[in-house]
Design a protein around this motif. Structure first.
Motif, PDB file in Angstrom:
ATOM      1  N   ASP A 283      98.117  52.387  66.939  1.00 30.57           N
ATOM      2  CA  ASP A 283      97.901  51.349  65.863  1.00 30.57           C
ATOM      3  C   ASP A 283      96.684  51.032  65.435  1.00 30.57           C
ATOM      4  N   HIS A 284      96.159  51.767  64.641  1.00 30.23           N
ATOM      5  CA  HIS A 284      94.624  51.454  64.048  1.00 30.23           C
ATOM      6  C   HIS A 284      94.280  50.187  63.787  1.00 30.23           C
ATOM      7  N   THR A 285      95.128  49.339  63.296  1.00 34.10           N
ATOM      8  CA  THR A 285      94.820  47.745  62.963  1.00 34.10           C
ATOM      9  C   THR A 285      94.655  47.149  64.224  1.00 34.10           C
ATOM     10  N   ALA A 286      95.461  47.276  65.231  1.00 39.06           N
ATOM     11  CA  ALA A 286      95.327  46.902  66.667  1.00 39.06           C
ATOM     12  C   ALA A 286      94.279  47.448  67.507  1.00 39.06           C
ATOM     13  N   ASP A 287      93.901  48.544  67.055  1.00 44.66           N
ATOM     14  CA  ASP A 287      93.220  49.412  68.144  1.00 44.66           C
ATOM     15  C   ASP A 287      93.647  49.677  69.217  1.00 44.66           C
ATOM     16  N   THR A 288      95.083  49.950  69.573  1.00 42.66           N
ATOM     17  CA  THR A 288      95.552  50.213  70.445  1.00 42.66           C
ATOM     18  C   THR A 288      96.469  51.377  70.598  1.00 42.66           C
ATOM     19  N   VAL A 289      96.756  51.988  71.686  1.00 47.17           N
ATOM     20  CA  VAL A 289      97.713  53.006  71.898  1.00 47.17           C
ATOM     21  C   VAL A 289      98.659  53.037  72.889  1.00 47.17           C
ATOM     22  N   GLU A 290      99.899  52.680  72.446  1.00 45.32           N
ATOM     23  CA  GLU A 290     101.004  52.385  73.521  1.00 45.32           C
ATOM     24  C   GLU A 290     101.756  53.590  73.962  1.00 45.32           C
ATOM     25  N   VAL A 291     101.744  53.900  75.505  1.00 42.50           N
ATOM     26  CA  VAL A 291     102.371  55.251  75.845  1.00 42.50           C
ATOM     27  C   VAL A 291     103.374  54.858  77.039  1.00 42.50           C
ATOM     28  N   VAL A 292     104.517  55.571  76.741  1.00 45.57           N
ATOM     29  CA  VAL A 292     105.477  55.497  77.691  1.00 45.57           C
ATOM     30  C   VAL A 292     105.533  56.806  78.465  1.00 45.57           C
ATOM     31  N   ARG A 293     105.187  56.816  79.631  1.00 43.44           N
ATOM     32  CA  ARG A 293     104.878  57.858  80.468  1.00 43.44           C
ATOM     33  C   ARG A 293     105.599  57.992  82.046  1.00 43.44           C
ATOM     34  N   ALA A 294     105.861  59.149  82.528  1.00 42.85           N
ATOM     35  CA  ALA A 294     106.215  59.203  83.895  1.00 42.85           C
ATOM     36  C   ALA A 294     105.080  58.646  84.645  1.00 42.85           C
ATOM     37  N   ASP A 295     105.628  58.205  86.047  1.00 43.41           N
ATOM     38  CA  ASP A 295     104.744  57.572  86.969  1.00 43.41           C
ATOM     39  C   ASP A 295     103.548  58.608  87.273  1.00 43.41           C
ATOM     40  N   ASP A 296     103.665  60.004  87.351  1.00 44.54           N
ATOM     41  CA  ASP A 296     102.910  60.938  87.833  1.00 44.54           C
ATOM     42  C   ASP A 296     101.482  61.189  86.711  1.00 44.54           C
ATOM     43  N   VAL A 297     101.750  60.451  85.450  1.00 47.70           N
ATOM     44  CA  VAL A 297     100.674  61.055  84.717  1.00 47.70           C
ATOM     45  C   VAL A 297      99.621  60.034  84.716  1.00 47.70           C
ATOM     46  N   ALA A 298      98.399  60.344  85.203  1.00 49.45           N
ATOM     47  CA  ALA A 298      97.164  59.564  85.362  1.00 49.45           C
ATOM     48  C   ALA A 298      96.342  58.812  84.238  1.00 49.45           C
ATOM     49  N   ASP A 299      95.955  57.748  84.255  1.00 54.15           N
ATOM     50  CA  ASP A 299      95.331  56.964  83.048  1.00 54.15           C
ATOM     51  C   ASP A 299      94.003  57.995  82.643  1.00 54.15           C
ATOM     52  N   ASP A 300      93.437  58.640  83.608  1.00 53.31           N
ATOM     53  CA  ASP A 300      92.342  59.356  83.164  1.00 53.31           C
ATOM     54  C   ASP A 300      92.661  60.601  82.353  1.00 53.31           C
ATOM     55  N   ASP A 301      94.025  61.126  82.436  1.00 51.28           N
ATOM     56  CA  ASP A 301      94.294  62.201  81.733  1.00 51.28           C
ATOM     57  C   ASP A 301      94.586  61.441  80.345  1.00 51.28           C
ATOM     58  N   LEU A 302      95.230  60.508  80.194  1.00 50.06           N
ATOM     59  CA  LEU A 302      95.572  59.895  78.873  1.00 50.06           C
ATOM     60  C   LEU A 302      94.250  59.597  78.125  1.00 50.06           C
ATOM     61  N   HIS A 303      93.252  59.009  78.893  1.00 47.00           N
ATOM     62  CA  HIS A 303      91.969  58.742  78.172  1.00 47.00           C
ATOM     63  C   HIS A 303      91.208  59.829  77.805  1.00 47.00           C
ATOM     64  N   ALA A 304      91.251  61.026  78.627  1.00 48.62           N
ATOM     65  CA  ALA A 304      90.558  62.243  78.133  1.00 48.62           C
ATOM     66  C   ALA A 304      91.318  62.915  76.950  1.00 48.62           C
ATOM     67  N   ALA A 305      92.586  62.806  76.903  1.00 45.11           N
ATOM     68  CA  ALA A 305      93.110  63.420  75.863  1.00 45.11           C
ATOM     69  C   ALA A 305      92.876  62.657  74.488  1.00 45.11           C
ATOM     70  N   ILE A 306      92.743  61.352  74.394  1.00 42.17           N
ATOM     71  CA  ILE A 306      92.118  60.473  73.566  1.00 42.17           C
ATOM     72  C   ILE A 306      90.923  60.543  73.059  1.00 42.17           C
ATOM     73  N   GLU A 307      89.871  60.932  74.001  1.00 45.20           N
ATOM     74  CA  GLU A 307      88.603  61.148  73.797  1.00 45.20           C
ATOM     75  C   GLU A 307      88.377  62.588  73.304  1.00 45.20           C
ATOM     76  N   ARG A 308      89.274  63.571  73.665  1.00 43.83           N
ATOM     77  CA  ARG A 308      89.022  64.849  72.979  1.00 43.83           C
ATOM     78  C   ARG A 308      89.561  64.887  71.657  1.00 43.83           C
ATOM     79  N   ALA A 309      90.387  64.015  71.153  1.00 47.71           N
ATOM     80  CA  ALA A 309      90.621  63.974  69.619  1.00 47.71           C
ATOM     81  C   ALA A 309      89.580  63.188  69.122  1.00 47.71           C
TER      82      ALA A 309
END
Length: 68
Positions: free
Chosen positions: A36-62
């Motif tokens: 949501d670009h108006t709220a500057d947020t990304v909501e993710v539903v994920r398996a317990d083994d998906v690390a926050d660092d992996d989510l952050h890295a994917a966003i930063e690569r984008a």
């Protein structure tokens, strides 16, 4: 399953939202992504083994910044 909300800066339009969603959806274990670009947020539903660092890295690569 976990629901995580990440603060992201740099999204300015629907295209930016799509870029972030596409980047995060490529990670194994991610079930749903909603940016949501108006709220500057990304909501993710994920398996317990998906690390926050992996989510952050994917966003930063984008090309967006994850706020601490």
């Amino acid at each position: 399953m976990q629901r995580t909300t990440i603060s992201v800066s740099g999204m300015a339009c629907d295209g930016c939202e799509q870029n972030v969603e596409t980047a995060v959806e490529t990670l194994d274990g991610v079930n749903r992504v909603e940016a949501d670009h108006t709220a500057d947020t990304v909501e993710v539903v994920r398996a317990d083994d998906v690390a926050d660092d992996d989510l952050h890295a994917a966003i930063e690569r984008a090309g967006y910044d994850v706020s601490a």
